[in-house]
Design a protein around this motif. Sequence first.
Motif, mmCIF file in Angstrom:
data_model
loop_
_atom_site.group_PDB
_atom_site.id
_atom_site.type_symbol
_atom_site.label_atom_id
_atom_site.label_comp_id
_atom_site.label_asym_id
_atom_site.label_seq_id
_atom_site.Cartn_x
_atom_site.Cartn_y
_atom_site.Cartn_z
ATOM 1 N N ALA B 243 -4.293 95.591 -71.133
ATOM 2 C CA ALA B 243 -4.694 97.053 -71.422
ATOM 3 C C ALA B 243 -4.133 97.720 -70.017
ATOM 4 C CB ALA B 243 -6.034 97.101 -71.453
ATOM 5 N N MET B 244 -3.828 99.094 -70.205
ATOM 6 C CA MET B 244 -3.321 99.961 -69.169
ATOM 7 C C MET B 244 -4.593 100.544 -68.370
ATOM 8 S SD MET B 244 -0.033 99.858 -69.349
ATOM 9 C CE MET B 244 0.798 101.248 -68.518
ATOM 10 N N MET B 245 -4.187 100.984 -67.105
ATOM 11 C CA MET B 245 -5.211 101.517 -66.462
ATOM 12 C C MET B 245 -4.750 103.199 -66.587
ATOM 13 S SD MET B 245 -7.237 100.142 -63.262
ATOM 14 C CE MET B 245 -6.006 100.040 -62.339
ATOM 15 N N PRO B 246 -5.508 103.997 -66.339
ATOM 16 C CA PRO B 246 -5.159 105.619 -66.033
ATOM 17 C C PRO B 246 -4.240 105.766 -64.978
ATOM 18 C CG PRO B 246 -7.536 105.401 -66.715
ATOM 19 C CD PRO B 246 -7.159 104.002 -66.519
ATOM 20 N N GLN B 247 -3.324 106.579 -64.948
ATOM 21 C CA GLN B 247 -2.731 106.922 -63.621
ATOM 22 C C GLN B 247 -3.418 107.340 -62.587
ATOM 23 O OE1 GLN B 247 0.967 106.597 -63.089
ATOM 24 N NE2 GLN B 247 0.748 105.459 -64.969
ATOM 25 N N SER B 248 -4.506 108.005 -62.726
ATOM 26 C CA SER B 248 -5.369 108.350 -61.674
ATOM 27 C C SER B 248 -6.180 107.049 -60.784
ATOM 28 C CB SER B 248 -6.470 109.522 -62.089
ATOM 29 O OG SER B 248 -5.849 110.212 -62.851
ATOM 30 N N ALA B 249 -6.462 105.992 -61.869
ATOM 31 C CA ALA B 249 -7.249 104.872 -61.361
ATOM 32 C C ALA B 249 -6.264 104.016 -60.679
ATOM 33 C CB ALA B 249 -7.660 104.182 -62.691
ATOM 34 N N ILE B 250 -4.839 104.001 -61.356
ATOM 35 C CA ILE B 250 -4.007 103.097 -60.401
ATOM 36 C C ILE B 250 -3.927 103.908 -58.867
ATOM 37 C CG2 ILE B 250 -1.476 102.597 -60.149
ATOM 38 C CD1 ILE B 250 -1.612 102.561 -63.289
ATOM 39 N N PRO B 266 -11.113 107.369 -59.345
ATOM 40 C CA PRO B 266 -11.157 108.334 -60.484
ATOM 41 C C PRO B 266 -10.362 107.881 -61.644
ATOM 42 C CG PRO B 266 -9.426 108.913 -58.967
ATOM 43 C CD PRO B 266 -9.869 107.706 -58.324
ATOM 44 N N ILE B 267 -10.652 108.391 -63.034
ATOM 45 C CA ILE B 267 -9.990 107.838 -64.051
ATOM 46 C C ILE B 267 -9.068 108.960 -64.991
ATOM 47 C CG2 ILE B 267 -11.286 105.848 -64.546
ATOM 48 C CD1 ILE B 267 -12.615 107.209 -66.922
ATOM 49 N N THR B 268 -9.432 110.223 -64.504
ATOM 50 C CA THR B 268 -8.823 111.339 -65.003
ATOM 51 C C THR B 268 -8.159 112.274 -63.705
ATOM 52 O OG1 THR B 268 -10.617 112.835 -65.125
ATOM 53 C CG2 THR B 268 -10.410 111.511 -67.171
ATOM 54 N N LEU B 269 -7.449 112.944 -63.976
ATOM 55 C CA LEU B 269 -6.586 113.852 -63.249
ATOM 56 C C LEU B 269 -7.837 114.823 -62.729
ATOM 57 C CD1 LEU B 269 -3.911 114.741 -61.915
ATOM 58 C CD2 LEU B 269 -3.585 116.249 -63.552
ATOM 59 N N SER B 270 -8.418 115.373 -63.469
ATOM 60 C CA SER B 270 -9.397 116.327 -63.097
ATOM 61 C C SER B 270 -10.573 115.779 -62.258
ATOM 62 C CB SER B 270 -10.133 116.963 -64.295
ATOM 63 O OG SER B 270 -10.670 116.163 -65.035
ATOM 64 N N GLU B 271 -10.810 114.434 -62.186
ATOM 65 C CA GLU B 271 -11.804 113.841 -61.506
ATOM 66 C C GLU B 271 -11.121 113.431 -60.114
ATOM 67 O OE1 GLU B 271 -13.014 110.104 -62.800
ATOM 68 O OE2 GLU B 271 -14.526 109.964 -61.401
ATOM 69 N N ALA B 272 -9.730 113.305 -60.239
ATOM 70 C CA ALA B 272 -8.994 112.670 -59.193
ATOM 71 C C ALA B 272 -8.759 113.951 -58.101
ATOM 72 C CB ALA B 272 -7.614 112.340 -59.538
#
Lengths: 263, 280
Positions: B243-250, B266-272
């Motif tokens: 599975a991939m991780m979201p860019q924000s989590a990476i 974070p897992i989304t850009l808006s959270e990051a």
Amino acid sequence: MDSEFINSFRSYQKTGNFWLDLNPITKLNICLAFAFSALIMLDWRYGIPLCLACCVVALLAGKFKVFFDMYGKVCMIVILFVTIVRQIGMRTGNVTPFINIFGWQWYLESFVAGWDRITFILGFSGSLILFFATTPMRDLMYSFEQLGMSHENSFIMLASMQNIIDLKKASVTILESQKSRGIETDGNILVRAKAFFPTLGPLLLGAIASTEEKAIAMDARAFSVKRKHTFLRELAPASTTQKTLSIAAWVFCAATLVFRFIR
Amino acid sequence: MAKIELNDVSYKYPYTKNQALRKISYNFESGKFYGIIGENGGGKTTLCNLIRGLVPHFYKGKLKGDVLVDGTDIRDWNLDELSAQIGYVFQNPFTQISGIKETVFEEVALGLENLGVPKEEIIEKVTNVCKLLKIDDLIENNPNELSGGQRQRVAFASIISMETEMLIIDEPTSQLDPEGTRDVFGIIKTLKESNKTIILVEHKIDMIAEYCDEILVMSKGSIAFSGPTHEILSNPEIMEYGAMMPQSAIFGHAMADAGKPLARIPITLSEAVPLVKDRR
């Protein structure tokens, strides 16, 4: 969004052309009755006017090109085939030489004898081609469904038509990909055949694989749910006038039968 | 009661040696949006086929364990009736077009015709769905002559118009550009807000992170991880299962590895964005 297009589904589908707007079953009755009358009469004096009448109806319906694309080919094949067969079967004796083609003598009597056959076949096929050229298959299937045919059978008929188009497209794609790999696909008939036959395997396997997915796709659209289906696109049911026309066509066909026997 | 209950479910396709699903137990609750991710061949599509009833009714094979849809075992469901309850959109847009309709409008209406919906209602629903899916400029086109992306939207519209209580969507954006993908996810979000149960198989992990309530990571026919979206997608172990991780989590993990951790992964850009701002 085109509201005129959407509103067109709120009423019966009409084109404004008398022949095209006839209920498919009425059209089928008329065309079949005239096709059979050509078989019964077996006379060029009936066959030729019937051929011309089919052309005129196709022209008035605005479908002459579609009609003649098919009918023209049928005419060519029938005329050539019947004339050649008659010519081969011609007994020598009291016959009139007509033309000599590379030493093969053709006689006038063979043309005359074939004439009746040709015109009745063309009258018969003209009526049937007229029907199919002026009646969309979906309209015919809709009418059959209204008469009680199952929607599964209707789907099989309509989907088969589309499958032929899809298979043709897929075949071209496979041939093109073969070409891009350096396999010769153009040239004489032998070269073309050598390129074509190996494509049948992937073509058939692809068709089988897509059938499974198509079945699932139709299942997802509740295709087999046991409920009375409704129709977005509806055709006007045959009016009393149209029913009378159908009956009149069959009465005419019966009259030709009587005429043939008393002649 | 859960909408779908899977209890120790294993399944093997006919004429195959390996099990496509192995000892799966999971409950899908009504009104939730589930994302299924994982390696290719991990069993994601088979799981969808199972929930939709195609396994075992259509594909046959050997099914073990309990699969309950609204409390009734899947084996006791009539597959045809299930299609009126659970909508299913799958990957290949080319085989999802019926091939018997000459306009997109009629194609979208096909499912409603089969369900016996009155004509005026069909017109209203199809008009609304075509607007929602932004295919209103295609309604007069022949569906058999559309591009892959357009067909995917039409197939999606056809299922949405049927207004089933639950939707299973298998890679609906595989043929779409980024804008089309965002549109489709927007529509899925709207469907979720109307309290539909949605199961989505998708590789576009950033979108999954943004919209899903719960995630299942599938590997070798089993559920490797499952739980709330944030918990699963911030866990780097999921990458070991394809599975991939979201860019924000990476990014969040990279910051932690660099000794500059954010308050949370974070897992989304808006959270990051606010987390990065707070760190300054």
